[in-house]
Design a protein around this motif. Structure first.
Motif, PDB file in Angstrom:
ATOM      1  N   PRO A   1       3.998 -23.665  23.797  1.00 60.12           N
ATOM      2  CA  PRO A   1       4.777 -24.497  24.709  1.00 60.12           C
ATOM      3  C   PRO A   1       3.913 -25.445  25.538  1.00 60.12           C
ATOM      4  CG  PRO A   1       4.856 -22.186  25.374  1.00 60.12           C
ATOM      5  CD  PRO A   1       4.054 -22.261  24.130  1.00 60.12           C
ATOM      6  N   SER A   2       4.524 -26.549  25.938  1.00 63.78           N
ATOM      7  CA  SER A   2       3.876 -27.518  26.829  1.00 63.78           C
ATOM      8  C   SER A   2       4.478 -27.391  28.209  1.00 63.78           C
ATOM      9  CB  SER A   2       4.090 -28.947  26.331  1.00 63.78           C
ATOM     10  OG  SER A   2       3.403 -29.162  25.144  1.00 63.78           O
ATOM     11  N   TYR A   3       3.648 -27.509  29.223  1.00 66.45           N
ATOM     12  CA  TYR A   3       4.074 -27.424  30.615  1.00 66.45           C
ATOM     13  C   TYR A   3       3.666 -28.706  31.323  1.00 66.45           C
ATOM     14  CZ  TYR A   3       4.591 -22.527  29.404  1.00 66.45           C
ATOM     15  OH  TYR A   3       4.959 -21.366  28.794  1.00 66.45           O
ATOM     16  N   ALA A   4       4.557 -29.229  32.144  1.00 65.68           N
ATOM     17  CA  ALA A   4       4.287 -30.462  32.873  1.00 65.68           C
ATOM     18  C   ALA A   4       3.830 -30.126  34.291  1.00 65.68           C
ATOM     19  CB  ALA A   4       5.536 -31.332  32.918  1.00 65.68           C
ATOM     20  N   TYR A   5       2.875 -30.905  34.785  1.00 69.94           N
ATOM     21  CA  TYR A   5       2.313 -30.718  36.120  1.00 69.94           C
ATOM     22  C   TYR A   5       2.202 -32.064  36.816  1.00 69.94           C
ATOM     23  CZ  TYR A   5       0.819 -26.228  34.222  1.00 69.94           C
ATOM     24  OH  TYR A   5       0.790 -24.988  33.648  1.00 69.94           O
ATOM     25  N   ARG A   6       2.150 -32.031  38.149  1.00 72.06           N
ATOM     26  CA  ARG A   6       1.878 -33.225  38.934  1.00 72.06           C
ATOM     27  C   ARG A   6       0.754 -32.897  39.891  1.00 72.06           C
ATOM     28  NH1 ARG A   6       3.243 -34.749  43.832  1.00 72.06           N
ATOM     29  NH2 ARG A   6       4.897 -33.222  44.021  1.00 72.06           N
ATOM     30  N   CYS A   7      -0.193 -33.819  39.999  1.00 69.38           N
ATOM     31  CA  CYS A   7      -1.325 -33.661  40.899  1.00 69.38           C
ATOM     32  C   CYS A   7      -0.919 -34.153  42.285  1.00 69.38           C
ATOM     33  CB  CYS A   7      -2.531 -34.451  40.382  1.00 69.38           C
ATOM     34  SG  CYS A   7      -3.969 -34.339  41.472  1.00 69.38           S
TER      35      CYS A   7
ATOM     36  N   PRO B   1      -3.247 -21.481  37.216  1.00 70.00           N
ATOM     37  CA  PRO B   1      -3.490 -22.789  37.846  1.00 70.00           C
ATOM     38  C   PRO B   1      -3.943 -23.824  36.813  1.00 70.00           C
ATOM     39  CG  PRO B   1      -4.718 -21.038  38.957  1.00 70.00           C
ATOM     40  CD  PRO B   1      -4.110 -20.445  37.739  1.00 70.00           C
ATOM     41  N   ALA B   2      -3.652 -25.088  37.088  1.00 70.98           N
ATOM     42  CA  ALA B   2      -4.038 -26.175  36.191  1.00 70.98           C
ATOM     43  C   ALA B   2      -4.727 -27.267  36.996  1.00 70.98           C
ATOM     44  CB  ALA B   2      -2.813 -26.741  35.495  1.00 70.98           C
TER      45      ALA B   2
ATOM     46  N   THR C   1      -2.422 -28.975  42.148  1.00 68.06           N
ATOM     47  CA  THR C   1      -1.351 -29.405  41.243  1.00 68.06           C
ATOM     48  C   THR C   1      -0.139 -28.504  41.409  1.00 68.06           C
ATOM     49  OG1 THR C   1      -2.179 -28.031  39.426  1.00 68.06           O
ATOM     50  CG2 THR C   1      -2.983 -30.304  39.537  1.00 68.06           C
ATOM     51  N   VAL C   2       0.997 -29.006  40.982  1.00 66.48           N
ATOM     52  CA  VAL C   2       2.237 -28.246  41.019  1.00 66.48           C
ATOM     53  C   VAL C   2       2.899 -28.329  39.644  1.00 66.48           C
ATOM     54  CG1 VAL C   2       3.574 -30.202  41.920  1.00 66.48           C
ATOM     55  CG2 VAL C   2       4.388 -27.886  42.285  1.00 66.48           C
TER      56      VAL C   2
END
Length: 73
Positions: A2-8, A27-28, A37-38
């Motif tokens: 799976p791919s996970y989206a994050y925002r810095c 954490p990413a 990041t979240v």
């Protein structure tokens, strides 16, 4: 995988990471090296037996607040 989206939070960039589900909560770091990041809530499309597209997402909130409590007019 799976791919996970994050925002810095530091630079505002959004990015995706492919990782095992066992590491979904890990954490990413953003590609620019920031650690603040979240993880974003994402939706994805599927195709049903009838052949039409379907959108799968989290259920709508219920109760409380303006959007869930019906106080908007």
């Amino acid at each position: 995988m799976p791919s996970y989206a994050y925002r810095c939070r530091a630079c505002g960039d959004s990015f995706e990471l492919s990782r095992p589900m066992a590491e979904a909560s890990a954490p990413a770091s953003c590609p620019r090296g920031h650690d603040d990041t979240v993880k974003l809530l994402t939706t994805f499309g599927t195709v049903t037996r009838g052949g039409g597209p379907s959108l799968v997402s989290a259920p709508a909130p219920s109760g409380g607040g303006c959007c869930g409590g019906g106080c908007c007019g």
